[in-house]
Design a protein around this motif. Structure first.
Motif, mmCIF file in Angstrom:
data_model
loop_
_atom_site.group_PDB
_atom_site.id
_atom_site.type_symbol
_atom_site.label_atom_id
_atom_site.label_comp_id
_atom_site.label_asym_id
_atom_site.label_seq_id
_atom_site.Cartn_x
_atom_site.Cartn_y
_atom_site.Cartn_z
ATOM 1 N N VAL A 182 0.834 -1.207 0.000
ATOM 2 C CA VAL A 182 0.000 0.000 0.000
ATOM 3 C C VAL A 182 0.865 1.251 0.000
ATOM 4 C CG1 VAL A 182 -1.670 1.352 1.318
ATOM 5 C CG2 VAL A 182 -1.955 -1.130 1.117
ATOM 6 N N ASP A 183 1.895 1.266 0.855
ATOM 7 C CA ASP A 183 2.787 2.427 0.936
ATOM 8 C C ASP A 183 3.510 2.644 -0.387
ATOM 9 O OD1 ASP A 183 2.015 2.778 3.533
ATOM 10 O OD2 ASP A 183 3.776 1.788 4.404
ATOM 11 N N ASP A 184 3.972 1.563 -0.989
ATOM 12 C CA ASP A 184 4.678 1.680 -2.270
ATOM 13 C C ASP A 184 3.756 2.207 -3.364
ATOM 14 O OD1 ASP A 184 6.957 0.756 -1.103
ATOM 15 O OD2 ASP A 184 6.743 -1.309 -1.804
ATOM 16 N N THR A 185 2.477 1.758 -3.333
ATOM 17 C CA THR A 185 1.505 2.222 -4.326
ATOM 18 C C THR A 185 1.255 3.714 -4.188
ATOM 19 O OG1 THR A 185 0.415 0.068 -4.349
ATOM 20 C CG2 THR A 185 -0.838 1.941 -5.204
ATOM 21 N N ASP A 203 4.606 10.153 -6.882
ATOM 22 C CA ASP A 203 5.706 10.448 -7.788
ATOM 23 C C ASP A 203 5.190 10.793 -9.183
ATOM 24 O OD1 ASP A 203 7.541 10.012 -5.803
ATOM 25 O OD2 ASP A 203 8.015 7.959 -6.391
ATOM 26 N N PHE A 204 4.107 10.135 -9.594
ATOM 27 C CA PHE A 204 3.562 10.372 -10.938
ATOM 28 C C PHE A 204 2.795 11.689 -11.004
ATOM 29 C CE2 PHE A 204 0.364 9.753 -14.326
ATOM 30 C CZ PHE A 204 1.228 9.517 -15.389
ATOM 31 N N TYR A 205 2.176 12.047 -9.890
ATOM 32 C CA TYR A 205 1.428 13.305 -9.816
ATOM 33 C C TYR A 205 2.133 14.231 -8.826
ATOM 34 C CZ TYR A 205 -2.226 10.315 -11.811
ATOM 35 O OH TYR A 205 -2.934 9.438 -12.594
ATOM 36 N N PRO A 206 3.115 15.026 -9.288
ATOM 37 C CA PRO A 206 3.893 15.879 -8.383
ATOM 38 C C PRO A 206 3.010 16.868 -7.628
ATOM 39 C CG PRO A 206 4.896 15.781 -10.563
ATOM 40 C CD PRO A 206 3.546 15.156 -10.690
ATOM 41 N N ASP A 207 3.432 17.199 -6.413
ATOM 42 C CA ASP A 207 2.702 18.173 -5.598
ATOM 43 C C ASP A 207 3.103 19.608 -5.906
ATOM 44 O OD1 ASP A 207 1.473 16.028 -4.415
ATOM 45 O OD2 ASP A 207 2.712 16.061 -2.607
ATOM 46 N N PRO A 266 -7.501 16.403 -12.579
ATOM 47 C CA PRO A 266 -8.853 15.896 -12.818
ATOM 48 C C PRO A 266 -8.922 14.572 -13.562
ATOM 49 C CG PRO A 266 -8.353 17.600 -14.411
ATOM 50 C CD PRO A 266 -7.166 17.499 -13.508
ATOM 51 N N VAL A 267 -7.839 14.194 -14.235
ATOM 52 C CA VAL A 267 -7.870 13.007 -15.100
ATOM 53 C C VAL A 267 -6.852 11.979 -14.624
ATOM 54 C CG1 VAL A 267 -7.620 12.133 -17.446
ATOM 55 C CG2 VAL A 267 -8.590 14.419 -17.063
ATOM 56 N N GLU A 268 -7.313 10.803 -14.316
ATOM 57 C CA GLU A 268 -6.415 9.728 -13.890
ATOM 58 C C GLU A 268 -5.547 9.278 -15.067
ATOM 59 O OE1 GLU A 268 -6.524 5.503 -11.449
ATOM 60 O OE2 GLU A 268 -8.394 6.356 -12.244
ATOM 61 N N GLY A 269 -4.264 9.127 -14.777
ATOM 62 C CA GLY A 269 -3.342 8.657 -15.802
ATOM 63 C C GLY A 269 -2.697 9.749 -16.624
ATOM 64 N N ASP A 270 -3.088 11.002 -16.397
ATOM 65 C CA ASP A 270 -2.505 12.123 -17.148
ATOM 66 C C ASP A 270 -2.054 13.191 -16.157
ATOM 67 O OD1 ASP A 270 -1.850 14.263 -18.822
ATOM 68 O OD2 ASP A 270 -3.394 13.728 -20.278
ATOM 69 N N ASN A 271 -0.751 13.279 -15.941
ATOM 70 C CA ASN A 271 -0.222 14.247 -14.977
ATOM 71 C C ASN A 271 0.092 15.602 -15.608
ATOM 72 O OD1 ASN A 271 2.074 13.704 -16.431
ATOM 73 N ND2 ASN A 271 3.212 12.780 -14.734
#
Length: 242
Positions: A11-14, A20-24, A67-72
């Motif tokens: 869970v933590d790794d996920t 990482d894929f969606y930077p803050d 707003p869109v999953e998979g697109d950062n």
């Protein structure tokens, strides 16, 4: 215990991979000048106070919204955003697909001299496409408010430029906006104006000083009563029987 620990690690790794894929951070500054920053914080704090008793209203400032999953690459960081139907609490970014698909319904943008027309058109298009129902653009330098609203995402925005002594009511937030002495004001549902930190601090000091004055007056009244009682006793009069 080993399987539970292993499951927690997955869970933590996920979560780490998602973060990482969606930077803050998009590398852009929150504000370009003190006036813009003051208005951003004023509106954010005012909204938090207005909905402090609503656990299902999330308010944030300068938070990236995906707003869109998979697109950062599809993202925007509103100066102030309100998501009704989402819990309060920490977020590194607002990933709509992890928020039951609930879009940000209300957005405030505070203009600075550095804002460009092309940039604002892109923001307008983004908010319109991804579900914002009320969009406000306030220019604290020119004292203008652009208000865009619609009853649903299927409708077109109705745009209005509000200034002077015109009032504007937010149907979603239940707030009123208006001008008083050429100064833009936002009010909570009970008529209380949004106040800056300095104004709140000034009010706190007034309350504290009033309490001090009241305690001082009470102490002085007790001393006066004690002196009067002593005077009566010296005259042979029981003050409790008077």
């Amino acid at each position: 215990m080993q399987p539970i620990l292993a499951k927690q690690q997955v869970v933590d790794d996920t979560h780490r991979e998602i973060d990482d894929f969606y930077p803050d951070d998009d590398g852009k500054p929150m504000s370009e000048n003190t006036l813009q920053f003051e208005w951003i914080t004023l509106i954010k704090q005012g909204l938090e106070l207005a909905f402090e008793d609503r656990p299902d209203v999330f308010v944030a400032g300068d938070l990236l919204w995906y707003p869109v999953e998979g697109d950062n690459k599809i993202r925007q960081a509103p100066d102030v955003m309100v998501a009704i139907g989402r819990s309060k609490g920490y977020r590194g970014s607002y990933k709509q697909f992890l928020e039951d698909g609930i879009a940000t319904q209300v957005v405030f943008e505070i203009l600075s001299p550095g804002n460009r027309l092309g940039e604002m058109i892109k923001k307008y298009d983004f908010y319109e496409e991804y579900g914002v129902l009320e969009y406000y653009v306030y220019d604290p330098h020119k004292h203008t408010l652009e208000a865009y609203s619609r009853p649903s995402v299927e409708d077109y925005w109705i745009d209005t430029i509000v200034q002077g002594f015109t009032e504007w009511n937010s149907d979603i937030l239940g707030l009123k906006m208006s001008w008083i002495d050429q100064e833009f004001k936002i009010y909570q549902a009970d008529g209380t104006p949004f106040l800056s930190y300095q104004e709140l601090n000034d009010q706190r000091r007034l309350v504290e000083n009033s309490l001090k004055d009241a305690k001082k007056a009470e102490k002085e009244a007790k001393l006066k009563a004690q002196k009067l009682a002593e005077k009566l006793r010296s005259l042979g009069i029981d003050p409790d029987s008077v």
